[in-house]
Scaffold this active site. Structure first.
Site, PDB file in Angstrom:
ATOM      1  N   THR A 162       4.277  -4.639 -43.624  1.00  0.00           N
ATOM      2  CA  THR A 162       4.841  -5.900 -44.094  1.00  0.00           C
ATOM      3  C   THR A 162       5.206  -6.704 -42.857  1.00  0.00           C
ATOM      4  O   THR A 162       6.160  -6.384 -42.152  1.00  0.00           O
ATOM      5  CB  THR A 162       6.074  -5.669 -44.976  1.00  0.00           C
ATOM      6  OG1 THR A 162       5.685  -4.966 -46.161  1.00  0.00           O
ATOM      7  CG2 THR A 162       6.700  -7.002 -45.384  1.00  0.00           C
ATOM      8  N   LYS A 189       3.161 -10.715 -50.455  1.00  0.00           N
ATOM      9  CA  LYS A 189       4.243  -9.736 -50.307  1.00  0.00           C
ATOM     10  C   LYS A 189       5.594 -10.432 -50.177  1.00  0.00           C
ATOM     11  O   LYS A 189       6.610  -9.946 -50.675  1.00  0.00           O
ATOM     12  CB  LYS A 189       3.983  -8.837 -49.096  1.00  0.00           C
ATOM     13  CG  LYS A 189       5.066  -7.787 -48.837  1.00  0.00           C
ATOM     14  CD  LYS A 189       5.221  -6.805 -50.009  1.00  0.00           C
ATOM     15  CE  LYS A 189       6.345  -5.803 -49.776  1.00  0.00           C
ATOM     16  NZ  LYS A 189       6.024  -4.791 -48.754  1.00  0.00           N
ATOM     17  N   LYS A 235      14.693  -7.163 -42.958  1.00  0.00           N
ATOM     18  CA  LYS A 235      13.569  -7.551 -42.094  1.00  0.00           C
ATOM     19  C   LYS A 235      12.552  -8.362 -42.893  1.00  0.00           C
ATOM     20  O   LYS A 235      12.077  -9.413 -42.432  1.00  0.00           O
ATOM     21  CB  LYS A 235      12.910  -6.300 -41.504  1.00  0.00           C
ATOM     22  CG  LYS A 235      11.753  -6.556 -40.546  1.00  0.00           C
ATOM     23  CD  LYS A 235      10.384  -6.580 -41.209  1.00  0.00           C
ATOM     24  CE  LYS A 235       9.955  -5.198 -41.641  1.00  0.00           C
ATOM     25  NZ  LYS A 235       8.554  -5.213 -42.172  1.00  0.00           N
TER      26      LYS A 235
END
Length: 291
Positions: free
Chosen positions: A100, A175, A243
């Site tokens: 990611t 995502k 994050k």
């Protein structure tokens, strides 16, 4: 016909079982690299695989190279660093990144790959550790249709759903949408369960009923029991979610999107971190309400 040779870079909680599925389905030859050599050696012993001391050596001769590392910087290191896989990939191979990361780094690496004569697909995943272990991940891809068509049957070893969402970076953007949705869902579920408990209701019984209606979600089905029990020592860590949300905020600044709920939930996660919950599951938003 022989199965293609694959390399897998990054044997974390997601990468280890994903690489395991590649090794056990179709008789594929798998070469692995991990920053901690002991984990790579354990994988090799368990799955009769080979290890490599660098990403570059892992990628030599591979038809497909998969990576699943921590962030943009980690990805650049294993791809285009001094010992990166891009230096060894043969023409016609495809590099598939499951990290990611930002859409920006995906486009950057795609450009490098195009110049070198091999493919690049950004392919972040959703489904958590259990999804990786059960081979039931959702894979969101960005890149060229020809490269996607080649990697799709290989990715099927650990994917329940895999789709090309658009050009390079589209997988990472998808995502981001996923993580924005999850942030709001988990906070809403935490508030609802806390409310139910304070109102004197049986939280588990409430969920067992309302999960059949419009409030149903994966988070509700899979996390309500542990949230009610105050158990968070598992799953997708708060620091990882923060994050990911940071990536979403950076992209939103570029495209002008407004993310007020996600920003508020990120602040709540910062409070959870101060409570010692940096490695707790993201459902630990419940702990903040109960402190």
């Amino acid at each position: 016909m022989t199965e293609p040779t694959v390399a897998f870079i990054g044997l974390g909680v997601m990468g280890y079982p994903m690489a395991g599925h590649l090794a056990t389905r179709g008789g594929r030859k798998v070469v692995v690299y991990n920053r901690t050599p002991e984990k790579a050696a354990r994988f090799a012993a368990q799955f009769s695989a080979k290890t490599a001391p660098t990403p570059r050596l892992a990628a030599e001769g591979a038809d497909f190279v998969f990576s699943c590392v921590g962030n943009d910087d980690d990805l650049r290191q294993v791809a285009i660093g001094a010992d990166g896989a891009f230096h060894a990939l043969k023409a016609g191979a495809v590099f598939v990144d499951h990290t990611t990361a930002s859409a920006e780094v995906a486009r950057e690496l795609y450009s490098h790959a195009q110049q070198a004569g091999f493919g690049f697909i950004d392919a972040p995943i959703s489904g958590g550790q259990s999804g990786a272990e059960n081979g039931a991940l959702t894979v969101m891809c960005g890149g060229d249709a020809e490269d996607f068509a080649r990697i799709e049957p290989v990715v099927a070893a650990y994917a329940r759903a895999c789709r090309l969402m658009g050009p390079p970076g589209a997988g990472q953007l998808t995502k981001m949408v996923n993580q924005i949705c999850i942030a709001g869902l988990v906070q809403g579920l935490a508030e609802a369960l806390d409310f139910a408990t304070r109102a004197g209701l049986d939280g588990a019984a409430v969920v067992d009923l309302i999960k059949n209606g419009a409030a149903q979600s994966w988070q509700m089905e899979n996390r309500h029991k542990t949230m009610l029990a105050g158990e968070y020592d598992f799953g997708f860590a708060v620091e990882w979610m923060r994050k990911d949300l940071g990536i979403c905020f950076a992209e939103a600044r570029r495209n002008g999107a407004s993310l007020p709920v996600a920003a508020l939930v990120d602040q709540f996660y910062a409070e959870v971190e101060k409570m010692g919950g940096r490695r707790w599951d993201t459902s630990s938003l419940m702990a903040r309400l109960r402190k």
